[in-house]
Motif scaffolding. Sequence first.
Motif, PDB file in Angstrom:
ATOM      1  N   CYS A  43       0.867  -1.177   0.000  1.00 28.26           N
ATOM      2  CA  CYS A  43       0.000   0.000   0.000  1.00 28.26           C
ATOM      3  C   CYS A  43       0.908   1.234   0.000  1.00 28.26           C
ATOM      4  O   CYS A  43       2.043   1.137  -0.483  1.00 28.26           O
ATOM      5  CB  CYS A  43      -0.939  -0.044   1.202  1.00 28.26           C
ATOM      6  SG  CYS A  43      -0.079  -0.273   2.763  1.00 28.26           S
ATOM      7  N   ASN A  44       0.452   2.360   0.554  1.00 27.40           N
ATOM      8  CA  ASN A  44       1.193   3.612   0.343  1.00 27.40           C
ATOM      9  C   ASN A  44       1.675   4.328   1.590  1.00 27.40           C
ATOM     10  O   ASN A  44       2.344   5.339   1.495  1.00 27.40           O
ATOM     11  CB  ASN A  44       0.315   4.584  -0.456  1.00 27.40           C
ATOM     12  CG  ASN A  44      -0.303   3.902  -1.649  1.00 27.40           C
ATOM     13  OD1 ASN A  44       0.391   3.622  -2.614  1.00 27.40           O
ATOM     14  ND2 ASN A  44      -1.574   3.593  -1.567  1.00 27.40           N
ATOM     15  N   SER A  45       1.271   3.843   2.761  1.00 25.29           N
ATOM     16  CA  SER A  45       1.649   4.558   3.986  1.00 25.29           C
ATOM     17  C   SER A  45       1.481   3.633   5.182  1.00 25.29           C
ATOM     18  O   SER A  45       0.947   2.519   5.054  1.00 25.29           O
ATOM     19  CB  SER A  45       0.748   5.775   4.170  1.00 25.29           C
ATOM     20  OG  SER A  45      -0.584   5.344   4.427  1.00 25.29           O
ATOM     21  N   THR A  79       3.536  -4.780   9.898  1.00 22.74           N
ATOM     22  CA  THR A  79       3.281  -3.662   8.996  1.00 22.74           C
ATOM     23  C   THR A  79       4.536  -2.795   8.877  1.00 22.74           C
ATOM     24  O   THR A  79       5.266  -2.583   9.845  1.00 22.74           O
ATOM     25  CB  THR A  79       2.098  -2.795   9.477  1.00 22.74           C
ATOM     26  OG1 THR A  79       2.343  -2.358  10.817  1.00 22.74           O
ATOM     27  CG2 THR A  79       0.803  -3.580   9.431  1.00 22.74           C
ATOM     28  N   LEU A  80       4.774  -2.337   7.653  1.00 20.07           N
ATOM     29  CA  LEU A  80       5.953  -1.521   7.352  1.00 20.07           C
ATOM     30  C   LEU A  80       5.534  -0.292   6.563  1.00 20.07           C
ATOM     31  O   LEU A  80       4.493  -0.298   5.911  1.00 20.07           O
ATOM     32  CB  LEU A  80       6.940  -2.314   6.475  1.00 20.07           C
ATOM     33  CG  LEU A  80       7.548  -3.589   7.032  1.00 20.07           C
ATOM     34  CD1 LEU A  80       8.400  -4.246   5.944  1.00 20.07           C
ATOM     35  CD2 LEU A  80       8.398  -3.290   8.260  1.00 20.07           C
ATOM     36  N   ALA A  81       6.331   0.738   6.609  1.00 16.08           N
ATOM     37  CA  ALA A  81       6.142   1.898   5.736  1.00 16.08           C
ATOM     38  C   ALA A  81       7.404   2.758   5.798  1.00 16.08           C
ATOM     39  O   ALA A  81       8.367   2.481   5.085  1.00 16.08           O
ATOM     40  CB  ALA A  81       4.901   2.703   6.089  1.00 16.08           C
ATOM     41  N   ILE A 121       5.529   4.314   0.359  1.00 14.21           N
ATOM     42  CA  ILE A 121       5.186   2.892   0.215  1.00 14.21           C
ATOM     43  C   ILE A 121       4.901   2.313   1.601  1.00 14.21           C
ATOM     44  O   ILE A 121       5.528   2.715   2.584  1.00 14.21           O
ATOM     45  CB  ILE A 121       6.334   2.102  -0.482  1.00 14.21           C
ATOM     46  CG1 ILE A 121       5.958   0.615  -0.636  1.00 14.21           C
ATOM     47  CG2 ILE A 121       7.662   2.258   0.238  1.00 14.21           C
ATOM     48  CD1 ILE A 121       6.939  -0.186  -1.501  1.00 14.21           C
ATOM     49  N   GLY A 122       3.942   1.429   1.676  1.00 18.62           N
ATOM     50  CA  GLY A 122       3.658   0.692   2.910  1.00 18.62           C
ATOM     51  C   GLY A 122       3.486  -0.770   2.562  1.00 18.62           C
ATOM     52  O   GLY A 122       3.305  -1.119   1.391  1.00 18.62           O
TER      53      GLY A 122
END
Length: 393
Positions: A93-95, A240-242, A251-252
Amino acid sequence: MHPPLMETYKRYPIKIVKGKGSWVWDEKGKKYLDFTSGIAVLNLGHVPQEVKEMLQQQLDAVWHTSNLFHIPSQEELAKKLTEVSVADQVFFCNSGTEANEGAIKLARLYAHKILGKKGSEIITFTHSFHGRTLGSLSATAQEHLQKGFEPLLEGFRYLPYNDMEALNELVGENTIAVMLEFIQGEGGVIPAEEEWLKKLYTIVKENGLLLIADEVQTGMGRTGSLFAYEEYHIEPDIITLAKGLGSGFPIGAILAKKEVAAAFTPGTHGSTFGGNPLSTTAGLATLKVLTREGFLDEVKRKSQMLKEGLLQLEKKFSFLTVRGKGFLLGIQPKGDVGTFITMARERGVLLLTAGSGVIRILPPLTVTEEEIKEFLQVMEEIFAAYALTTQGV
Ligand SMILES: *Cc1c(COP(=O)(O)O)cnc(C)c1O
């Protein structure tokens, strides 16, 4: 006259026009040592050469296709992330907040669809920070951030962080998961105590709950290991990462064990931008550098040096408390944190806060010994100046 931007931020009075490594320059050419790293994003420093080169090649090839198509860099980054973590599958995903939203959805879907559970309660902790969108904000147990945005998403119960007693109340009838940061970042640089985490993990395992590790800030080498869970010998079910994943390119990611990830089937979750060729190329380049032989050993060594320096300041100035791990460090001073941040900035060092009273120290992982020494020198100067004005407190 109202400004064109909505006033959601209190910004420092600086316009940054250029960055390189640990340094930034403002529009007048004044140079600053940047120990904010764009809030734990620039783990490789400003404009890292290898990321830049790979991005430049991708810029000439293709920018965006959507997930209607296979995206080679996305598939490769997913593969690499599963090789270096305990997870088996990845969603991009994005964040950070979006990664946590997805993790909440995945945990619920897994509990309902695969385990056949009726409940959907997720336990989170006081001082946590999981993001600003309504789901993640509901997981964030900080009243001052939630106030005014009610009704929040149902299905969260908050327990005090690092509280042994409270763990007896962890499991309720409807509990399906526990979500936490191993070091609470925004909440004040508060590391989880080992004994507490051990007991929490035992309870989670004994009761078949999911463990969701929010490594948005602690991940990508920030604590000296690629992921903070490694430091505690814990295997999360969802990570979870971002922040540090794309070196500044948004980017997430949600990483999960395959049994859990199996709950996501076509049409259950998605994102237009998530995992696009540019962001996943930035991720690939970043991970390539972070996992290079010896890189994280250097991070451990240099961060130890920084922490020792700070502990010496703690010894010298009775009004300071130092805590944290790797390059996610905090100093809690008695006295107004804003004053210290301003004093440091005037001496060419950029810092940020955490919680209400903590100076957060987030150098790039590529910071040099020289730069660490320079930083410690400035900190000593400002604390000495402060001690003088207050007669030592
Ligand atoms: C920053 C942060 C988030 C939110 O990430 P955004 O990209 O700002 O949405 C979530 N969790 C943790 C632990 C964070 O530090």
